[in-house]
Design a protein around this motif. Sequence first.
Motif, PDB file in Angstrom:
ATOM      1  N   ALA A  31       2.612  16.785  21.224  1.00 54.73           N
ATOM      2  CA  ALA A  31       4.020  16.429  21.418  1.00 54.73           C
ATOM      3  C   ALA A  31       4.479  15.408  20.393  1.00 54.73           C
ATOM      4  O   ALA A  31       5.658  15.350  20.044  1.00 54.73           O
ATOM      5  N   PHE A  32       3.546  14.582  19.926  1.00 60.82           N
ATOM      6  CA  PHE A  32       3.820  13.631  18.845  1.00 60.82           C
ATOM      7  C   PHE A  32       2.529  13.462  18.059  1.00 60.82           C
ATOM      8  O   PHE A  32       1.481  13.188  18.641  1.00 60.82           O
ATOM      9  N   PRO A  33       2.583  13.652  16.734  1.00 61.48           N
ATOM     10  CA  PRO A  33       1.354  13.589  15.936  1.00 61.48           C
ATOM     11  C   PRO A  33       0.611  12.268  16.123  1.00 61.48           C
ATOM     12  O   PRO A  33       1.230  11.201  16.256  1.00 61.48           O
ATOM     13  N   THR A  34      -0.705  12.336  16.133  1.00 60.42           N
ATOM     14  CA  THR A  34      -1.528  11.139  16.294  1.00 60.42           C
ATOM     15  C   THR A  34      -1.265  10.157  15.157  1.00 60.42           C
ATOM     16  O   THR A  34      -1.300  10.529  13.980  1.00 60.42           O
ATOM     17  N   CYS A  35      -1.011   8.899  15.519  1.00 61.28           N
ATOM     18  CA  CYS A  35      -0.763   7.847  14.530  1.00 61.28           C
ATOM     19  C   CYS A  35      -1.791   6.739  14.698  1.00 61.28           C
ATOM     20  O   CYS A  35      -2.110   6.347  15.825  1.00 61.28           O
ATOM     21  N   ILE A  36      -2.302   6.231  13.594  1.00 67.21           N
ATOM     22  CA  ILE A  36      -3.238   5.105  13.590  1.00 67.21           C
ATOM     23  C   ILE A  36      -2.616   4.011  12.736  1.00 67.21           C
ATOM     24  O   ILE A  36      -2.586   4.105  11.510  1.00 67.21           O
ATOM     25  N   SER A  37      -2.096   2.980  13.393  1.00 70.91           N
ATOM     26  CA  SER A  37      -1.407   1.898  12.697  1.00 70.91           C
ATOM     27  C   SER A  37      -2.252   0.626  12.801  1.00 70.91           C
ATOM     28  O   SER A  37      -2.638   0.226  13.898  1.00 70.91           O
ATOM     29  N   VAL A  38      -2.551   0.006  11.669  1.00 73.23           N
ATOM     30  CA  VAL A  38      -3.526  -1.083  11.604  1.00 73.23           C
ATOM     31  C   VAL A  38      -2.848  -2.418  11.317  1.00 73.23           C
ATOM     32  O   VAL A  38      -1.986  -2.520  10.430  1.00 73.23           O
ATOM     33  N   ASN A  39      -3.248  -3.434  12.075  1.00 72.08           N
ATOM     34  CA  ASN A  39      -2.788  -4.816  11.908  1.00 72.08           C
ATOM     35  C   ASN A  39      -1.265  -4.914  11.932  1.00 72.08           C
ATOM     36  O   ASN A  39      -0.644  -4.530  12.910  1.00 72.08           O
ATOM     37  N   GLU A  40      -0.620  -5.383  10.843  1.00 71.78           N
ATOM     38  CA  GLU A  40       0.836  -5.579  10.866  1.00 71.78           C
ATOM     39  C   GLU A  40       1.611  -4.267  10.768  1.00 71.78           C
ATOM     40  O   GLU A  40       2.836  -4.261  10.928  1.00 71.78           O
ATOM     41  N   CYS A  41       0.930  -3.160  10.494  1.00 66.45           N
ATOM     42  CA  CYS A  41       1.587  -1.853  10.558  1.00 66.45           C
ATOM     43  C   CYS A  41       1.865  -1.551  12.027  1.00 66.45           C
ATOM     44  O   CYS A  41       0.948  -1.555  12.849  1.00 66.45           O
ATOM     45  N   VAL A  42       3.106  -1.282  12.370  1.00 63.05           N
ATOM     46  CA  VAL A  42       3.502  -1.190  13.772  1.00 63.05           C
ATOM     47  C   VAL A  42       3.436   0.238  14.300  1.00 63.05           C
ATOM     48  O   VAL A  42       2.935   0.479  15.398  1.00 63.05           O
ATOM     49  N   CYS A  43       3.929   1.216  13.538  1.00 60.96           N
ATOM     50  CA  CYS A  43       3.994   2.570  14.096  1.00 60.96           C
ATOM     51  C   CYS A  43       4.211   3.623  13.021  1.00 60.96           C
ATOM     52  O   CYS A  43       4.562   3.314  11.878  1.00 60.96           O
ATOM     53  N   HIS A  44       3.991   4.892  13.422  1.00 61.11           N
ATOM     54  CA  HIS A  44       4.279   6.098  12.643  1.00 61.11           C
ATOM     55  C   HIS A  44       3.395   6.265  11.414  1.00 61.11           C
ATOM     56  O   HIS A  44       3.753   7.009  10.494  1.00 61.11           O
ATOM     57  N   ASN A  45       2.240   5.605  11.392  1.00 61.28           N
ATOM     58  CA  ASN A  45       1.333   5.750  10.256  1.00 61.28           C
ATOM     59  C   ASN A  45       0.431   6.964  10.487  1.00 61.28           C
ATOM     60  O   ASN A  45      -0.498   6.918  11.286  1.00 61.28           O
ATOM     61  N   CYS A  46       0.740   8.050   9.798  1.00 59.56           N
ATOM     62  CA  CYS A  46       0.011   9.311   9.977  1.00 59.56           C
ATOM     63  C   CYS A  46      -0.265   9.907   8.597  1.00 59.56           C
ATOM     64  O   CYS A  46       0.393  10.866   8.169  1.00 59.56           O
ATOM     65  N   PRO A  47      -1.213   9.345   7.849  1.00 57.47           N
ATOM     66  CA  PRO A  47      -1.457   9.765   6.459  1.00 57.47           C
ATOM     67  C   PRO A  47      -1.963  11.196   6.353  1.00 57.47           C
ATOM     68  O   PRO A  47      -2.531  11.743   7.296  1.00 57.47           O
ATOM     69  N   LEU A  48      -1.749  11.776   5.186  1.00 55.81           N
ATOM     70  CA  LEU A  48      -2.180  13.139   4.915  1.00 55.81           C
ATOM     71  C   LEU A  48      -3.522  13.132   4.189  1.00 55.81           C
ATOM     72  O   LEU A  48      -3.917  12.132   3.582  1.00 55.81           O
ATOM     73  N   GLU A  49      -4.204  14.264   4.236  1.00 51.83           N
ATOM     74  CA  GLU A  49      -5.475  14.381   3.519  1.00 51.83           C
ATOM     75  C   GLU A  49      -5.276  14.275   2.014  1.00 51.83           C
ATOM     76  O   GLU A  49      -6.171  13.842   1.289  1.00 51.83           O
ATOM     77  N   SER A  50      -4.098  14.663   1.543  1.00 46.73           N
ATOM     78  CA  SER A  50      -3.828  14.614   0.109  1.00 46.73           C
ATOM     79  C   SER A  50      -3.455  13.220  -0.377  1.00 46.73           C
ATOM     80  O   SER A  50      -3.376  12.979  -1.583  1.00 46.73           O
ATOM     81  N   ASP A  51      -3.229  12.279   0.537  1.00 49.31           N
ATOM     82  CA  ASP A  51      -2.910  10.905   0.137  1.00 49.31           C
ATOM     83  C   ASP A  51      -4.141  10.254  -0.479  1.00 49.31           C
ATOM     84  O   ASP A  51      -5.256  10.354   0.050  1.00 49.31           O
ATOM     85  N   GLN A  52      -3.930   9.545  -1.582  1.00 50.61           N
ATOM     86  CA  GLN A  52      -5.059   8.933  -2.285  1.00 50.61           C
ATOM     87  C   GLN A  52      -5.392   7.540  -1.756  1.00 50.61           C
ATOM     88  O   GLN A  52      -6.548   7.109  -1.812  1.00 50.61           O
ATOM     89  N   ASP A  53      -4.393   6.822  -1.257  1.00 50.78           N
ATOM     90  CA  ASP A  53      -4.614   5.443  -0.805  1.00 50.78           C
ATOM     91  C   ASP A  53      -4.995   5.413   0.676  1.00 50.78           C
ATOM     92  O   ASP A  53      -4.251   4.939   1.522  1.00 50.78           O
TER      93      ASP A  53
END
Length: 341
Positions: A31-53
């Motif tokens: 219903a909503f993609p899994t997000c893993i937000s770390v420390n001061e990152c608050v929400c919606h962090n859902c990186p792609l496999e193609s992301d380098q960083d």
Amino acid sequence: MCKFGDSVINQKTAGIYQKKVKGKPIERGVAFPTCISVNECVCHNCPLESDQDRQLLRDGDLVKADVGCYIDGYMSVAAHSFIVGSQPTVQYPLTGVRADVMMAAHVASEVAVKLMQPGNTNSQVTQAISKVAEAYGVFTVAGVLSHKLKRFVIDGNKAIAMCDDAEHKVETHTFELNEAYAVDIVMSSGDGRLKEAEARATIFKRAVDKSYRLKMRASRYLFNEVNARFPALPFTLRSFNDERQARMGIVECLKHELLQAYPVLYAKQGDYVVQFKFTVLILPSGPTRITGVTCDLDGVQSEKTVNAEVNVILAQSTKKKKRRPRKKPNARSSVRGVAPS
């Protein structure tokens, strides 16, 4: 981790409620993609496999894991905050401002559920959450809303604000029986103000009230896929076979407001941000939390506490007492002048 979370949801939902409607399987999944937000990152962090960083988790990081699933359009969501690596204990507890933020988020969650009674208003919940934050010397995060859930609608019009904020006003409404809400509690050691990250958004949702004849081939392909697979619920670009092509197609769709982006939001560097999210059903027996992880506070020691007004709310029971049916008088007791046996 985000990819793993989505795969677990799809696997688990595929194995339950196999009923078919008109010969077709009932829709289910993320219903909503899994997000893993770390420390001061608050929400919606859902990186792609193609992301380098890509970000590696380290001991002591505070991770906010946010997930959501649905079956036949009916959704439930949850988010929890975890400390990576060594866990606080009674002997070596979490203290200071970090403990204050953790306790504030937990107590605010309890207060919100207890106030979500039929007849109460969303403003009552907002005011109580603000008083909890004030008691612990922390800040609610501006712009965070808890929405009513409806079938295939993850962000209904009825909402609860974390605080009274001129930029994010919500209309006052009354809670009603048999409603469902995604309650999102986010507390910060900073000022509670957020900014969008430089990283590009990867989660989007179809704007059903918008239409436009797209020019680019990649845009048309992406938009047709969205209409077929994600007509109402949020999705991630990771859901498409070619992430690069999806990146190209998304630009024109956003430009003409066919899609809405969920930007990655950050607090100030060094801020300690805690999130608890859960689904609440307002039932005849009382408001019931049906998702969320139990918070272990044995290793959390805050020197602060809430005031008497908040304690009164915490002492309330969310469950209504069942009335015992009256016993019918037997034949002898119903006769005048004859004492019941």
